[in-house]
Motif scaffolding. Structure first.
Motif, PDB file in Angstrom:
ATOM      1  N   LEU A  78       0.757  -1.304   0.035  1.00 23.37           N
ATOM      2  CA  LEU A  78       0.038  -0.028  -0.096  1.00 23.37           C
ATOM      3  C   LEU A  78       0.809   1.175   0.168  1.00 23.37           C
ATOM      4  O   LEU A  78       0.493   2.288  -0.446  1.00 23.37           O
TER       5      LEU A  78
ATOM      6  N   SER B  27       3.794   1.496  -1.369  1.00 27.99           N
ATOM      7  CA  SER B  27       4.768   1.596  -2.698  1.00 27.99           C
ATOM      8  C   SER B  27       4.159   1.396  -3.841  1.00 27.99           C
ATOM      9  O   SER B  27       4.742   1.839  -5.214  1.00 27.99           O
TER      10      SER B  27
ATOM     11  N   ASP C 173       0.367   1.989  -6.270  1.00 27.99           N
ATOM     12  CA  ASP C 173      -0.723   2.611  -6.587  1.00 27.99           C
ATOM     13  C   ASP C 173      -1.876   1.294  -6.775  1.00 27.99           C
ATOM     14  O   ASP C 173      -2.282   1.006  -7.893  1.00 27.99           O
TER      15      ASP C 173
ATOM     16  N   THR D  17      -4.958   0.981  -5.836  1.00 24.75           N
ATOM     17  CA  THR D  17      -6.484   1.475  -6.414  1.00 24.75           C
ATOM     18  C   THR D  17      -6.138   2.135  -7.849  1.00 24.75           C
ATOM     19  O   THR D  17      -7.362   2.329  -8.114  1.00 24.75           O
ATOM     20  N   ALA D  18      -5.273   1.996  -8.452  1.00 27.21           N
ATOM     21  CA  ALA D  18      -5.163   2.570  -9.854  1.00 27.21           C
ATOM     22  C   ALA D  18      -6.331   2.067 -10.900  1.00 27.21           C
ATOM     23  O   ALA D  18      -6.071   0.731 -11.031  1.00 27.21           O
TER      24      ALA D  18
ATOM     25  N   ARG E  87      -8.268   2.539   4.944  1.00 27.21           N
ATOM     26  CA  ARG E  87      -8.886   3.456   4.140  1.00 27.21           C
ATOM     27  C   ARG E  87      -8.023   4.643   3.744  1.00 27.21           C
ATOM     28  O   ARG E  87      -8.115   5.011   2.670  1.00 27.21           O
TER      29      ARG E  87
ATOM     30  N   LYS F  77      -5.089   4.919   3.370  1.00 29.90           N
ATOM     31  CA  LYS F  77      -3.847   4.778   2.838  1.00 29.90           C
ATOM     32  C   LYS F  77      -4.210   4.479   1.336  1.00 29.90           C
ATOM     33  O   LYS F  77      -3.563   4.098   0.414  1.00 29.90           O
ATOM     34  N   LEU F  78      -5.534   4.313   0.716  1.00 29.05           N
ATOM     35  CA  LEU F  78      -5.939   3.871  -0.591  1.00 29.05           C
ATOM     36  C   LEU F  78      -6.220   5.197  -1.381  1.00 29.05           C
ATOM     37  O   LEU F  78      -6.866   5.097  -2.446  1.00 29.05           O
ATOM     38  N   LYS F  79      -5.687   6.247  -1.145  1.00 21.97           N
ATOM     39  CA  LYS F  79      -5.526   7.371  -2.300  1.00 21.97           C
ATOM     40  C   LYS F  79      -7.068   7.907  -2.671  1.00 21.97           C
ATOM     41  O   LYS F  79      -7.084   8.235  -3.738  1.00 21.97           O
ATOM     42  N   GLY F  80      -7.688   8.126  -1.559  1.00 22.12           N
ATOM     43  CA  GLY F  80      -9.172   8.562  -1.855  1.00 22.12           C
ATOM     44  C   GLY F  80     -10.018   7.751  -2.456  1.00 22.12           C
ATOM     45  O   GLY F  80     -11.203   7.965  -2.870  1.00 22.12           O
ATOM     46  N   TYR F  81      -9.695   6.228  -2.489  1.00 21.64           N
ATOM     47  CA  TYR F  81     -10.572   5.282  -3.079  1.00 21.64           C
ATOM     48  C   TYR F  81     -12.008   5.244  -2.299  1.00 21.64           C
ATOM     49  O   TYR F  81     -11.843   5.220  -0.986  1.00 21.64           O
TER      50      TYR F  81
END
Length: 192
Positions: A81, A83, A85, A87-88, A108, A110-114
């Motif tokens: 999580l 290193s 992405d 959720t890309a 959540r 750590k999930l770049k706004g997913y």
């Protein structure tokens, strides 16, 4: 193709993400579905990040490429999580399943706004307790089947038991441990 389900696996070499994606493809194929299960390698060494993919559909797929907009993502190693992405391109109508002892709410951020569904399963703990070693792929496989519904649960359990009996014919304790790990994972996966 409207009923295709695409899954992207993230793990590290040696954790069994590739094997789990191939087992999922086999289980879905045995229910009459069209499947693809394939890995993508970077540097092929133990511990290096790897990606594997599944396409599962009731119709033949003419697409033969990596999956850039998956319905589901499976993260076999929580350290990725930080290193990768993971959720890309992940569709918010699907979800992400993460191997972690933490709750979905804790991960959540750590999930770049997913904004889609987040699931966790402590696959390491389950495999240690049921198999005596950290083999997270079996619990992660069961968790994605539970979450995605790509294979009916009882058919999946039956197929995995037959597969394990064939693969581990001389090691009944391994079969029993794997079956306990599968069933337990389906019960313990958390949604948040």
């Amino acid at each position: 193709m409207k009923d295709i389900v695409e899954i992207r696996w993230h793990g590290r070499g040696g954790q069994g993400a590739k094997t789990a994606s191939l087992l999922l493809a086999d289980a879905a194929f045995n229910t009459g579905k069209y499947v693809q299960g394939f890995p993508e390698y970077g540097p092929e060494r133990m511990g290096a990040p790897i990606t594997a993919y599944n396409r599962i559909s009731s119709e033949r797929s003419t697409v033969h490429s990596n999956i850039y907009f998956p319905d589901y993502v499976v993260v076999v190693d929580e350290t990725l999580l930080a290193s990768v992405d993971v959720t890309a391109g992940l569709k918010e109508s699907g979800g992400i399943v993460i191997n972690s002892g933490k709750s979905p709410a804790e991960l959540r951020p750590k999930l770049k706004g997913y904004q889609g569904k987040v699931y966790t399963i402590d696959a390491g703990k389950i495999s240690e307790e049921e198999l005596g070693k950290n083999f997270p792929n079996t619990p992660m496989l069961a968790a994605i089947v539970k979450v995605s519904g790509v294979v009916e649960e009882q058919e999946f359990i039956k197929d995995m038991e037959a597969s394990f009996k064939h693969k581990f014919a001389s090691k009944p304790q391994v079969i029993e441990g794997n079956m306990r790990a599968l069933k337990r994972s389906m019960e313990e996966v958390q949604e948040g």
